[in-house]
Design a protein around this motif. Structure first.
Motif, PDB file in Angstrom:
ATOM      1  N   ASN A 215       2.837   4.336   7.074  1.00  0.00           N
ATOM      2  CA  ASN A 215       3.689   4.720   6.743  1.00  0.00           C
ATOM      3  C   ASN A 215       4.827   4.040   6.761  1.00  0.00           C
ATOM      4  O   ASN A 215       4.671   2.866   6.940  1.00  0.00           O
ATOM      5  N   PRO A 216       5.821   4.595   5.742  1.00  0.00           N
ATOM      6  CA  PRO A 216       6.969   2.992   5.455  1.00  0.00           C
ATOM      7  C   PRO A 216       7.503   2.818   6.819  1.00  0.00           C
ATOM      8  O   PRO A 216       7.869   1.689   6.852  1.00  0.00           O
TER       9      PRO A 216
ATOM     10  N   VAL B 155       0.664  -1.206   0.185  1.00  0.00           N
ATOM     11  CA  VAL B 155       0.157   0.064   0.308  1.00  0.00           C
ATOM     12  C   VAL B 155       0.981   1.061  -0.013  1.00  0.00           C
ATOM     13  O   VAL B 155       1.742   1.102   0.235  1.00  0.00           O
ATOM     14  N   GLN B 156       0.329   2.221  -0.453  1.00  0.00           N
ATOM     15  CA  GLN B 156       1.566   3.630  -0.649  1.00  0.00           C
ATOM     16  C   GLN B 156       1.187   4.021   0.235  1.00  0.00           C
ATOM     17  O   GLN B 156       0.089   4.114   1.638  1.00  0.00           O
ATOM     18  N   ALA B 157       1.999   4.539   1.134  1.00  0.00           N
ATOM     19  CA  ALA B 157       2.183   6.342   2.214  1.00  0.00           C
ATOM     20  C   ALA B 157       0.667   6.460   2.501  1.00  0.00           C
ATOM     21  O   ALA B 157       0.288   7.360   1.516  1.00  0.00           O
TER      22      ALA B 157
ATOM     23  N   GLY C  18       2.364 -15.018   9.837  1.00  0.00           N
ATOM     24  CA  GLY C  18       2.924 -13.787   9.627  1.00  0.00           C
ATOM     25  C   GLY C  18       2.412 -13.567   8.333  1.00  0.00           C
ATOM     26  O   GLY C  18       1.967 -14.608   7.222  1.00  0.00           O
ATOM     27  N   THR C  19       2.270 -12.346   7.871  1.00  0.00           N
ATOM     28  CA  THR C  19       1.184 -11.329   6.802  1.00  0.00           C
ATOM     29  C   THR C  19       2.576 -10.107   6.717  1.00  0.00           C
ATOM     30  O   THR C  19       2.443  -9.801   7.566  1.00  0.00           O
ATOM     31  N   GLN C  20       2.425 -10.216   5.489  1.00  0.00           N
ATOM     32  CA  GLN C  20       3.942  -9.458   5.209  1.00  0.00           C
ATOM     33  C   GLN C  20       2.821  -7.832   4.824  1.00  0.00           C
ATOM     34  O   GLN C  20       2.050  -7.833   4.007  1.00  0.00           O
ATOM     35  N   VAL C  21       3.237  -6.636   5.163  1.00  0.00           N
ATOM     36  CA  VAL C  21       2.732  -5.773   4.711  1.00  0.00           C
ATOM     37  C   VAL C  21       4.356  -4.907   4.687  1.00  0.00           C
ATOM     38  O   VAL C  21       5.179  -4.476   5.106  1.00  0.00           O
ATOM     39  N   THR C  22       3.723  -4.384   3.047  1.00  0.00           N
ATOM     40  CA  THR C  22       4.927  -3.354   3.034  1.00  0.00           C
ATOM     41  C   THR C  22       4.471  -2.098   2.749  1.00  0.00           C
ATOM     42  O   THR C  22       2.938  -1.779   1.912  1.00  0.00           O
ATOM     43  N   VAL C  23       4.394  -1.089   2.956  1.00  0.00           N
ATOM     44  CA  VAL C  23       3.958   0.773   3.059  1.00  0.00           C
ATOM     45  C   VAL C  23       5.559   1.675   2.259  1.00  0.00           C
ATOM     46  O   VAL C  23       6.564   1.336   2.859  1.00  0.00           O
ATOM     47  N   SER C  24       4.759   1.094   0.651  1.00  0.00           N
ATOM     48  CA  SER C  24       6.059   2.776   0.082  1.00  0.00           C
ATOM     49  C   SER C  24       5.526   3.541   0.074  1.00  0.00           C
ATOM     50  O   SER C  24       4.433   4.405   0.025  1.00  0.00           O
ATOM     51  N   SER C  25       6.810   4.772  -0.096  1.00  0.00           N
ATOM     52  CA  SER C  25       6.666   6.234   0.142  1.00  0.00           C
ATOM     53  C   SER C  25       6.443   6.536  -1.031  1.00  0.00           C
ATOM     54  O   SER C  25       6.214   6.161  -2.138  1.00  0.00           O
TER      55      SER C  25
END
Length: 114
Positions: free
Chosen positions: A86-87, A12-14, A107-114
């Motif tokens: 946020n990232p 997801v984006q910031a 576990g599940t991965q969460v990635t936040v892009s800036s």
């Protein structure tokens, strides 16, 4: 044997939102506390939030005001609504539950892009 299965992670984006869920199954007598930890690459596992069977909640300082946890005791399920991401929120999110022992999900991965 108790299994905890997380779902809902992703990219997801910031400023965006994600919703994680965790369902407990198996030889459940009574799940007391349920909650989440997270771990970013190269960092220690960090407490995110915990909710008791009675509904008492404690949030980690870094997520207060942005994350909301809810629980369905009948289904032994918790939902983590994450807003204003946020990232620094990037990491692997682990669900846990306590009964006569402490159980962890994969576990599940969460990635936040800036």
């Amino acid at each position: 044997q108790v299994q905890l299965v997380e779902s809902g992670g992703g990219l997801v984006q910031a400023g965006g939102s994600l919703r994680l869920s965790c369902a407990a199954s198996g030889n459940i007598r009574r799940i007391n506390d349920m909650g989440w930890y997270r771990q970013a690459p190269g960092k220690q596992r960090e407490f995110v939030v915990v909710i008791s069977r009675g509904g008492s909640i404690i949030y980690g300082d870094s997520v207060k005001g942005r994350f909301t946890i809810s629980r369905d005791n009948d289904k032994d399920t918790v939902i983590l609504q994450m807003n204003s991401l946020n990232p620094e929120d990037t990491g692997m999110y682990y669900c846990y539950g306590t009964s006569n022992d402490v159980y962890w999900g994969q576990g599940t991965q969460v990635t936040v892009s800036s």
